[in-house]
Design a protein around this motif. Structure first.
Motif, PDB file in Angstrom:
ATOM      1  N   ALA A   1       0.769  -1.270  -0.008  1.00  0.00           N
ATOM      2  CA  ALA A   1       0.098  -0.062  -0.047  1.00  0.00           C
ATOM      3  C   ALA A   1       0.729   0.958  -0.114  1.00  0.00           C
ATOM      4  O   ALA A   1       0.473   2.342  -0.635  1.00  0.00           O
ATOM      5  CB  ALA A   1      -0.992  -0.033   1.289  1.00  0.00           C
TER       6      ALA A   1
ATOM      7  N   ARG B   1       3.747   1.653  -1.209  1.00  0.00           N
ATOM      8  CA  ARG B   1       4.315   1.696  -2.544  1.00  0.00           C
ATOM      9  C   ARG B   1       3.305   2.418  -3.680  1.00  0.00           C
ATOM     10  O   ARG B   1       3.698   3.290  -4.147  1.00  0.00           O
ATOM     11  CB  ARG B   1       4.734   0.249  -3.381  1.00  0.00           C
ATOM     12  CG  ARG B   1       5.823  -0.410  -2.981  1.00  0.00           C
ATOM     13  CD  ARG B   1       6.075  -1.499  -3.744  1.00  0.00           C
ATOM     14  NE  ARG B   1       7.133  -2.300  -3.384  1.00  0.00           N
ATOM     15  CZ  ARG B   1       8.424  -2.030  -3.242  1.00  0.00           C
ATOM     16  NH1 ARG B   1       9.106  -0.939  -3.938  1.00  0.00           N
ATOM     17  NH2 ARG B   1       9.339  -2.858  -2.597  1.00  0.00           N
ATOM     18  N   GLU B   2       2.181   2.061  -3.285  1.00  0.00           N
ATOM     19  CA  GLU B   2       1.314   2.790  -4.306  1.00  0.00           C
ATOM     20  C   GLU B   2       1.081   4.086  -3.743  1.00  0.00           C
ATOM     21  O   GLU B   2       0.779   5.269  -4.617  1.00  0.00           O
ATOM     22  CB  GLU B   2      -0.340   2.342  -4.280  1.00  0.00           C
ATOM     23  CG  GLU B   2      -0.209   0.941  -4.860  1.00  0.00           C
ATOM     24  CD  GLU B   2      -1.604  -0.009  -4.578  1.00  0.00           C
ATOM     25  OE1 GLU B   2      -2.489   0.783  -4.214  1.00  0.00           O
ATOM     26  OE2 GLU B   2      -1.814  -0.941  -4.972  1.00  0.00           O
ATOM     27  N   GLN B   3       1.140   4.576  -2.608  1.00  0.00           N
ATOM     28  CA  GLN B   3       1.055   5.945  -1.983  1.00  0.00           C
ATOM     29  C   GLN B   3       2.340   6.899  -2.654  1.00  0.00           C
ATOM     30  O   GLN B   3       2.132   7.985  -2.973  1.00  0.00           O
ATOM     31  CB  GLN B   3       1.251   5.964  -0.610  1.00  0.00           C
ATOM     32  CG  GLN B   3       0.995   7.310   0.164  1.00  0.00           C
ATOM     33  CD  GLN B   3       1.272   7.140   1.616  1.00  0.00           C
ATOM     34  OE1 GLN B   3       1.019   6.186   2.256  1.00  0.00           O
ATOM     35  NE2 GLN B   3       1.283   8.371   2.633  1.00  0.00           N
TER      36      GLN B   3
ATOM     37  N   ALA C   1       1.824   7.671  -6.180  1.00  0.00           N
ATOM     38  CA  ALA C   1       0.961   8.554  -6.467  1.00  0.00           C
ATOM     39  C   ALA C   1       1.514   9.997  -6.005  1.00  0.00           C
ATOM     40  O   ALA C   1       1.129  11.075  -6.646  1.00  0.00           O
ATOM     41  CB  ALA C   1      -0.320   8.372  -5.706  1.00  0.00           C
TER      42      ALA C   1
ATOM     43  N   GLU D   1      11.198   3.165  -4.834  1.00  0.00           N
ATOM     44  CA  GLU D   1       9.996   3.571  -5.802  1.00  0.00           C
ATOM     45  C   GLU D   1      10.491   4.910  -6.027  1.00  0.00           C
ATOM     46  O   GLU D   1      10.264   5.376  -7.327  1.00  0.00           O
ATOM     47  CB  GLU D   1       8.697   3.874  -4.873  1.00  0.00           C
ATOM     48  CG  GLU D   1       8.114   2.503  -4.535  1.00  0.00           C
ATOM     49  CD  GLU D   1       7.835   1.760  -5.856  1.00  0.00           C
ATOM     50  OE1 GLU D   1       7.245   2.226  -7.038  1.00  0.00           O
ATOM     51  OE2 GLU D   1       8.354   0.619  -5.749  1.00  0.00           O
TER      52      GLU D   1
END
Length: 410
Positions: A11, A13-15, A18, A100
């Motif tokens: 989660a 990583r997605e943050q 974005a 990331e």
């Protein structure tokens, strides 16, 4: 250990992805030719201190805006406590953040101040030193460089000869430091000096924080064999440094320096850098642009690239292992030397693999009208430095042998 992301890490990583997509300044383009990737931890961010002082207004303003965006979340110093501008992230999430950002090819910020000097001051400094130095690092407003190496005293830090003599509330410093990475862009230095010339060489050293604007401090860029200037030499000529800038006790600087070096990163930056290099090589070799330059025996090249990819995954897993050790409350010991040694030698193998793809064309130095803009030609020279930055390969092998394998010193 579990090599897969936990749900929390996935989660996060997605943050991060974005956040980068929304906040990275569109006009900010770090100059790839100026990105001296000698320091593997910061692939696209190593030259951020130069970008913030660039004559290019878009690059300068972009570097500052990006730092401000990261600082707002505490992501310049993600592992620091919030009271000093950090985000208080655990080691595993800090690793994800760095990975990331590097995969997105956006700069991390304030590397050496954030991951070496800051944790050292947190561990060994005074409350006054923490209050003065940590918040400006976390805001991206103060950059640091490491002043350890000297002429004839590179990896052997105990042979430091720069002298500091106590005079009232100051130390008077005389001597020279060399190979100071990006020293010409630093606002402050942390240096090892000799305060007791008669003591055992490990026991007469002191750790000082030095403002580069101090009278008697001269910083001169050093041009390397590529014609670039990724580091500097620093001269001290009766430079007066307040005793209040001493970290730890007088003559106990060796132990403070060892604390600083224990905060070396896991090496995820090297992994990403090498993955980018190999992926770019494969894409180029399969393109029409490569045909005038490519050697005909591509079967051998395919085998070499496959081996390099496997080795890069080994390096990634070494980095994950180091982080898992830290996350479990441990300290990376000889494992850090394994990581450093493997990554340094892999840099050379990848550079040679890329050069083999182009045969004699790999000797072209100019960026224009060369295969892949001479990327692997430059990487071949860059990779030489990897074998002694952060400790020579001989030293790394000695650490692995004695501390890791328990072999005798003689």
């Amino acid at each position: 250990m579990n090599w897969e992301d936990t749900p929390e890490e996935a989660a996060f990583r997605e943050q991060v992805a974005a956040f980068v997509a929304e906040h990275f300044p569109a006009a900010y383009r770090p100059d790839p030719a100026a990105e001296h990737s000698l320091e593997p931890e910061d692939v696209w961010g190593y030259n951020w201190p130069a970008d913030r002082l660039s004559e290019d207004p878009d690059r300068r303003e972009g570097a500052r805006r990006w730092a401000a965006a990261l600082a707002e979340r505490g992501w310049i110093t993600p592992h620091w406590p919030a009271e000093y501008g950090g985000a208080g992230l655990p080691a595993a999430l800090e690793f994800v953040l760095q990975e990331e950002m590097m995969r997105a090819r956006v700069p991390t910020v304030n590397g050496i101040g954030a991951f070496l000097l800051g944790p050292t001051v947190l561990a060994e400094g005074t409350d006054a030193q923490r209050a003065e130095h940590l918040p400006p690092i976390a805001r991206g407003e103060r950059t640091w460089a490491q002043g350890f190496s000297e002429p004839e005293s590179g990896s052997d830090l105990a042979s430091v000869r720069t002298r500091a003599v106590r005079d009232g509330d100051d130390y008077v410093v005389n001597g020279q430091k060399v190979w100071t990475s990006l020293g010409q862009y630093a606002d402050w230095l942390f240096v090892l000096v000799r305060t007791d010339p008669d003591a055992h060489r490990h026991k007469g050293l002191t750790f000082l924080l030095v403002d580069t604007a101090t009278e008697g401090v001269t910083v001169r860029p050093i041009t390397d064999l590529r014609g670039d200037a990724p580091f500097a030499e620093v001269f001290f000529d009766d430079a007066r440094v307040p005793v209040a800038n001493r970290v730890g006790e007088e003559n106990r600087g060796w132990y403070v320096a060892m604390t600083a070096l224990s905060f070396e990163r896991a090496g995820i930056g090297a992994t990403v850098k090498f993955e980018h290099a190999l992926s770019s090589l494969v894409d180029y070799v399969n393109s029409d642009a490569a045909k005038p330059y490519l050697r005909p025996d591509t079967a051998v090249l395919r085998q070499e690239i496959a081996r390099r990819y496997a080795e890069v995954r080994v390096l990634y897993n070494l980095a994950r292992y180091t982080v898992s050790t830290q996350a479990a409350g441990g300290v990376a010991g000889y494992e850090a030397s394994v990581n450093q040694l493997f990554g340094a030698e892999l840099a050379g193998r990848i550079a040679r693999t890329g050069a083999k793809a182009f045969g004699a064309f790999a000797e072209l130095w100019q960026r224009t009208d060369s295969p892949m803009n001479a990327a692997f030609t430059h990487l071949r020279l860059d990779s030489v430095a990897a074998t002694f930055l952060g400790g020579t390969t001989e030293i790394q092998r000695n650490v692995i042998a004695t501390r890791g394998l328990g072999l005798p010193r003689s």
